[in-house]
Design a protein around this motif. Structure first.
Motif, PDB file in Angstrom:
ATOM      1  N   MET A 176     -22.637  53.501  -8.031  1.00 32.60           N
ATOM      2  CA  MET A 176     -23.625  53.418  -9.106  1.00 32.60           C
ATOM      3  C   MET A 176     -23.091  52.598 -10.272  1.00 32.60           C
ATOM      4  SD  MET A 176     -25.145  57.319  -9.181  1.00 32.60           S
ATOM      5  CE  MET A 176     -26.697  56.960  -9.978  1.00 32.60           C
ATOM      6  N   LEU A 177     -21.787  52.693 -10.499  1.00 32.40           N
ATOM      7  CA  LEU A 177     -21.174  52.048 -11.655  1.00 32.40           C
ATOM      8  C   LEU A 177     -20.543  50.706 -11.322  1.00 32.40           C
ATOM      9  CD1 LEU A 177     -19.585  55.329 -12.969  1.00 32.40           C
ATOM     10  CD2 LEU A 177     -21.248  53.975 -14.241  1.00 32.40           C
ATOM     11  N   ASP A 178     -20.549  50.340 -10.036  1.00 34.44           N
ATOM     12  CA  ASP A 178     -19.954  49.086  -9.575  1.00 34.44           C
ATOM     13  C   ASP A 178     -18.478  48.992  -9.959  1.00 34.44           C
ATOM     14  OD1 ASP A 178     -19.837  46.645  -8.285  1.00 34.44           O
ATOM     15  OD2 ASP A 178     -20.462  45.494 -10.050  1.00 34.44           O
ATOM     16  N   ILE A 179     -17.753  50.082  -9.702  1.00 33.63           N
ATOM     17  CA  ILE A 179     -16.315  50.106  -9.898  1.00 33.63           C
ATOM     18  C   ILE A 179     -15.669  50.620  -8.620  1.00 33.63           C
ATOM     19  CG2 ILE A 179     -16.452  50.439 -12.397  1.00 33.63           C
ATOM     20  CD1 ILE A 179     -15.951  53.397 -11.987  1.00 33.63           C
ATOM     21  N   THR A 180     -14.365  50.439  -8.493  1.00 32.35           N
ATOM     22  CA  THR A 180     -13.687  50.902  -7.293  1.00 32.35           C
ATOM     23  C   THR A 180     -13.512  52.420  -7.335  1.00 32.35           C
ATOM     24  OG1 THR A 180     -11.454  50.711  -8.208  1.00 32.35           O
ATOM     25  CG2 THR A 180     -12.415  48.738  -7.177  1.00 32.35           C
ATOM     26  N   ARG A 181     -13.378  52.976  -6.160  1.00 31.28           N
ATOM     27  CA  ARG A 181     -13.147  54.422  -6.049  1.00 31.28           C
ATOM     28  C   ARG A 181     -11.849  54.794  -6.752  1.00 31.28           C
ATOM     29  NH1 ARG A 181     -12.114  58.873  -5.944  1.00 31.28           N
ATOM     30  NH2 ARG A 181     -12.513  60.530  -4.440  1.00 31.28           N
ATOM     31  N   GLN A 182     -10.851  53.934  -6.694  1.00 32.77           N
ATOM     32  CA  GLN A 182      -9.559  54.200  -7.323  1.00 32.77           C
ATOM     33  C   GLN A 182      -9.682  54.241  -8.848  1.00 32.77           C
ATOM     34  OE1 GLN A 182     -10.143  51.962  -4.944  1.00 32.77           O
ATOM     35  NE2 GLN A 182      -9.009  52.825  -3.207  1.00 32.77           N
ATOM     36  N   THR A 183     -10.436  53.271  -9.402  1.00 34.46           N
ATOM     37  CA  THR A 183     -10.634  53.249 -10.855  1.00 34.46           C
ATOM     38  C   THR A 183     -11.365  54.499 -11.313  1.00 34.46           C
ATOM     39  OG1 THR A 183     -10.665  50.826 -10.950  1.00 34.46           O
ATOM     40  CG2 THR A 183     -11.758  52.001 -12.755  1.00 34.46           C
ATOM     41  N   LEU A 184     -12.397  54.882 -10.562  1.00 31.20           N
ATOM     42  CA  LEU A 184     -13.152  56.079 -10.917  1.00 31.20           C
ATOM     43  C   LEU A 184     -12.252  57.306 -10.902  1.00 31.20           C
ATOM     44  CD1 LEU A 184     -15.860  57.486 -11.522  1.00 31.20           C
ATOM     45  CD2 LEU A 184     -16.154  57.737  -9.043  1.00 31.20           C
ATOM     46  N   ALA A 185     -11.404  57.419  -9.887  1.00 35.25           N
ATOM     47  CA  ALA A 185     -10.532  58.590  -9.762  1.00 35.25           C
ATOM     48  C   ALA A 185      -9.608  58.710 -10.974  1.00 35.25           C
ATOM     49  CB  ALA A 185      -9.714  58.494  -8.477  1.00 35.25           C
ATOM     50  N   ILE A 186      -9.092  57.587 -11.452  1.00 35.21           N
ATOM     51  CA  ILE A 186      -8.202  57.596 -12.619  1.00 35.21           C
ATOM     52  C   ILE A 186      -8.952  58.086 -13.860  1.00 35.21           C
ATOM     53  CG2 ILE A 186      -6.918  56.117 -14.214  1.00 35.21           C
ATOM     54  CD1 ILE A 186      -6.200  54.384 -11.747  1.00 35.21           C
ATOM     55  N   GLU A 187     -10.152  57.562 -14.051  1.00 32.38           N
ATOM     56  CA  GLU A 187     -10.928  57.918 -15.233  1.00 32.38           C
ATOM     57  C   GLU A 187     -11.405  59.373 -15.182  1.00 32.38           C
ATOM     58  OE1 GLU A 187     -10.917  56.161 -17.759  1.00 32.38           O
ATOM     59  OE2 GLU A 187     -10.279  54.231 -16.978  1.00 32.38           O
ATOM     60  N   LEU A 188     -11.809  59.833 -14.010  1.00 33.10           N
ATOM     61  CA  LEU A 188     -12.226  61.230 -13.886  1.00 33.10           C
ATOM     62  C   LEU A 188     -11.050  62.175 -14.145  1.00 33.10           C
ATOM     63  CD1 LEU A 188     -14.590  61.162 -10.760  1.00 33.10           C
ATOM     64  CD2 LEU A 188     -15.239  61.312 -13.178  1.00 33.10           C
ATOM     65  N   LYS A 189      -9.869  61.776 -13.704  1.00 31.01           N
ATOM     66  CA  LYS A 189      -8.675  62.588 -13.942  1.00 31.01           C
ATOM     67  C   LYS A 189      -8.427  62.727 -15.442  1.00 31.01           C
ATOM     68  CE  LYS A 189      -3.775  62.982 -12.688  1.00 31.01           C
ATOM     69  NZ  LYS A 189      -2.649  62.344 -11.941  1.00 31.01           N
ATOM     70  N   ALA A 190      -8.648  61.643 -16.194  1.00 28.40           N
ATOM     71  CA  ALA A 190      -8.486  61.693 -17.646  1.00 28.40           C
ATOM     72  C   ALA A 190      -9.524  62.627 -18.279  1.00 28.40           C
ATOM     73  CB  ALA A 190      -8.618  60.291 -18.232  1.00 28.40           C
ATOM     74  N   MET A 191     -10.731  62.638 -17.732  1.00 31.17           N
ATOM     75  CA  MET A 191     -11.782  63.514 -18.253  1.00 31.17           C
ATOM     76  C   MET A 191     -11.459  64.978 -17.956  1.00 31.17           C
ATOM     77  SD  MET A 191     -15.213  61.351 -17.319  1.00 31.17           S
ATOM     78  CE  MET A 191     -15.406  59.659 -17.907  1.00 31.17           C
ATOM     79  N   VAL A 192     -10.869  65.227 -16.797  1.00 30.49           N
ATOM     80  CA  VAL A 192     -10.432  66.581 -16.459  1.00 30.49           C
ATOM     81  C   VAL A 192      -9.367  67.041 -17.445  1.00 30.49           C
ATOM     82  CG1 VAL A 192      -9.210  67.968 -14.740  1.00 30.49           C
ATOM     83  CG2 VAL A 192     -11.022  66.408 -14.013  1.00 30.49           C
ATOM     84  N   ALA A 193      -8.432  66.151 -17.757  1.00 34.16           N
ATOM     85  CA  ALA A 193      -7.349  66.482 -18.688  1.00 34.16           C
ATOM     86  C   ALA A 193      -7.880  66.808 -20.079  1.00 34.16           C
ATOM     87  CB  ALA A 193      -6.358  65.324 -18.761  1.00 34.16           C
TER      88      ALA A 193
END
Length: 219
Positions: A176-193
């Motif tokens: 949906m965001l036209d980003i890689t799965r790896q980039t999304l995982a990094i950003e979601l991890k920051a949101m979890v933190a």
């Protein structure tokens, strides 16, 4: 369907006329309601299940435009303009869709109140589209993800209500965001933190809208 804010805004006799002009489409998961380039054949309302609207880029990658949930009505632009559909719509799970026949839709459009309601529906969809375009152009990747999560938690294209849990895989969110799965995982991890969200299989739970809203403002 009666929980749909747009449908609920229609007069009772208009609701009945719309339903009487529909046929029922049963879709299995992965089955297409229509494909890009197909001629118009209905004004659609999702009774249950979820669909996705998507298109293929020149490089062959799929771009997911929206998740279409139960209560959403769509397809009015092709019905009005007569133009072919501009994207694919496919079932994410078994779904039941109401499809108003073109003749029934055209008859209803002769009623000023229904025509106004269709204009309001188009305004909702256009506002949603401009918001997505604005997010892509003006915000950082992290802010874009946070803003899209807030939008999804509000019903995505319908913006009909709020929920704390979003049933969506990370793979689909990345598309949906036209980003890689790896980039999304990094950003979601920051949101979890930050305590904004928690991650679960096939879903994302919003723990703190305040923290998520703060992330939306961080550029």
């Amino acid at each position: 369907m009666r929980a749909s804010p747009w449908y609920g805004s229609l007069a009772r006799d208009t609701q009945q006329a719309l339903l009487e002009g529909c046929w029922i489409v049963q879709l299995k998961s992965g089955e297409y309601l229509f494909r890009r380039g197909d001629r118009r054949n209905g004004f659609y309302g999702v009774n249950n299940g979820r669909l996705k609207a998507s298109t293929l880029r020149e490089n062959g990658k799929e771009a997911i435009l929206a998740i279409i949930e139960a209560g959403n009505w769509f397809g009015q632009m092709s019905m009005i303009s007569g133009a072919p559909h501009a994207h694919d719509v496919v079932a994410l799970e078994n779904a039941t869709v109401l499809a108003a026949r073109p003749q029934a839709f055209e008859t209803l459009m002769n009623d000023a109140a229904f025509a106004k309601a269709i204009a309001q529906l188009q305004s909702i969809h256009t506002s949603w589209l401009y918001r997505i375009i604005d997010d892509s152009a003006a915000y950082s990747t992290r802010a874009r993800i946070a803003r899209r999560l807030v939008l999804l938690a509000s019903g995505d294209m319908s913006m009909a209500g709020a929920r704390e849990e979003i049933a969506l895989s990370q793979e689909m969110l990345a598309m949906m965001l036209d980003i890689t799965r790896q980039t999304l995982a990094i950003e979601l991890k920051a949101m979890v933190a930050k305590g904004a969200i928690s991650l679960h299989y096939g879903r994302i739970q919003i723990l703190s809208r305040e923290a998520l809203l703060k992330l939306r403002e961080d550029d």
